[in-house]
Design an enzyme around this catalytic site. Structure first.
Site, PDB file in Angstrom:
ATOM      1  CB  SER A   1      24.529  -4.998  18.348  1.00  0.00           C
ATOM      2  OG  SER A   1      24.580  -6.420  18.343  1.00  0.00           O
TER       3      SER A   1
ATOM      4  CG  HIS B   1      22.476  -7.097  22.249  1.00  0.00           C
ATOM      5  ND1 HIS B   1      21.337  -7.626  21.684  1.00  0.00           N
ATOM      6  CD2 HIS B   1      23.358  -6.964  21.230  1.00  0.00           C
ATOM      7  CE1 HIS B   1      21.519  -7.792  20.392  1.00  0.00           C
ATOM      8  NE2 HIS B   1      22.743  -7.403  20.085  1.00  0.00           N
TER       9      HIS B   1
END
Length: 265
Positions: free
Chosen positions: A42, A247
């Site tokens: 990711s 993230h």
């Protein structure tokens, strides 16, 4: 460590352009060939940066991710973007290596965090006690010692086998927290320190296995932009979109990861 083939390409194109200018010849079309393949999890697909490509489904690839930004800036003749949110080393081996070939010049990858249990570590630390958090971090570090090195070797060896002439850039992970910062995450300072230490531990293990390639640390690029800083490039816990938690934001991709890849390529 291999010479950057992108740098070599740039030099050859400049020489060819000079030769053409002075009537000494014309650049061969082959000199303009440059193939880039972006692999990984990711952090490479761009989860957290938004503007996801619907065709990528759960992989959550986006034009705001550093591989797409690099390709847009440098216009490689071929660009294959197979990174996928949630990917582990086994996923790279089973479903991401197809575009690699003898003509691939550059490969970038982030991998290892999911194998080490990144998501479960963060869930444990957010929802449970400090002692439970630290214990889960130590379990992840034990996995990094015992199992992850062999898994990383399999990935790097497979890349070498399929793209033997490529420059392989293995990028690491940022530290999540600015310690002693202004924070409302609910985690204790001890938990934040343990999580940062785990990131450093993971990066050190990845760097060791990637010694024959090029390990590119992003910790420096994200310094001053961690969670709890005044200008974070990482999402904290996002209860409305939990997958994006921890993230990089679009700024983290463009300001953190992209310059590191550019310098290493």
């Amino acid at each position: 460590m291999r010479m950057s083939r992108f740098a070599a390409l740039t030099s050859s194109l400049l020489l060819a352009a000079s030769a053409a200018l002075f009537g000494a010849g014309q650049a061969s079309a082959a000199q303009a060939d440059f193939g880039y393949v972006a692999l990984g999890d990711s952090y490479s697909s761009g989860l957290g940066a938004g503007n996801y490509d619907g065709a990528s489904g759960n992989c959550k690839r986006t034009t705001r991710a550093y591989p797409a930004l690099w390709a847009a800036a440098h216009s490689p003749q071929t660009f294959a973007f197979t990174a996928c949110s949630g990917a582990r080393t086994g996923d790279v081996l089973s479903s991401q290596l197809g575009p690699l070939n003898s003509g691939t010049d550059l490969v970038s990858i982030t991998i290892g965090g999911n194998d080490a249990g990144f998501s479960d570590v963060m869930t444990t630390c957010v929802l449970q006690s400090e002692s439970t958090c630290v214990n889960r971090v130590n379990q992840a570090k034990a996995y990094v010692d015992s199992t992850l090195p062999g898994q990383l070797d399999q990935v790097y060896n497979a890349i070498d086998s399929r793209a033997p002439a490529a420059r392989v850039v293995v990028l690491g992970y940022p530290r999540f927290y600015k310690l002693n910062g202004t924070c409302t995450t609910g985690l204790t300072e001890g938990e934040r320190a343990a999580i940062n230490g785990a990131a450093d531990y993971l990066n050190a293990a990845i760097a060791k296995r990637a010694a024959n390639h090029g390990f590119a640390s992003v910790a420096g690029a994200f310094t001053g932009h961690e969670i709890c800083s005044g200008s974070p490039w990482l999402h904290s816990v996002n209860w409305l979109n939990i997958a994006e938690s921890y993230h990089p934001t679009a700024s983290g991709q463009s300001g953190g990861y992209l310059p590191v890849l550019t310098n290493a390529a």
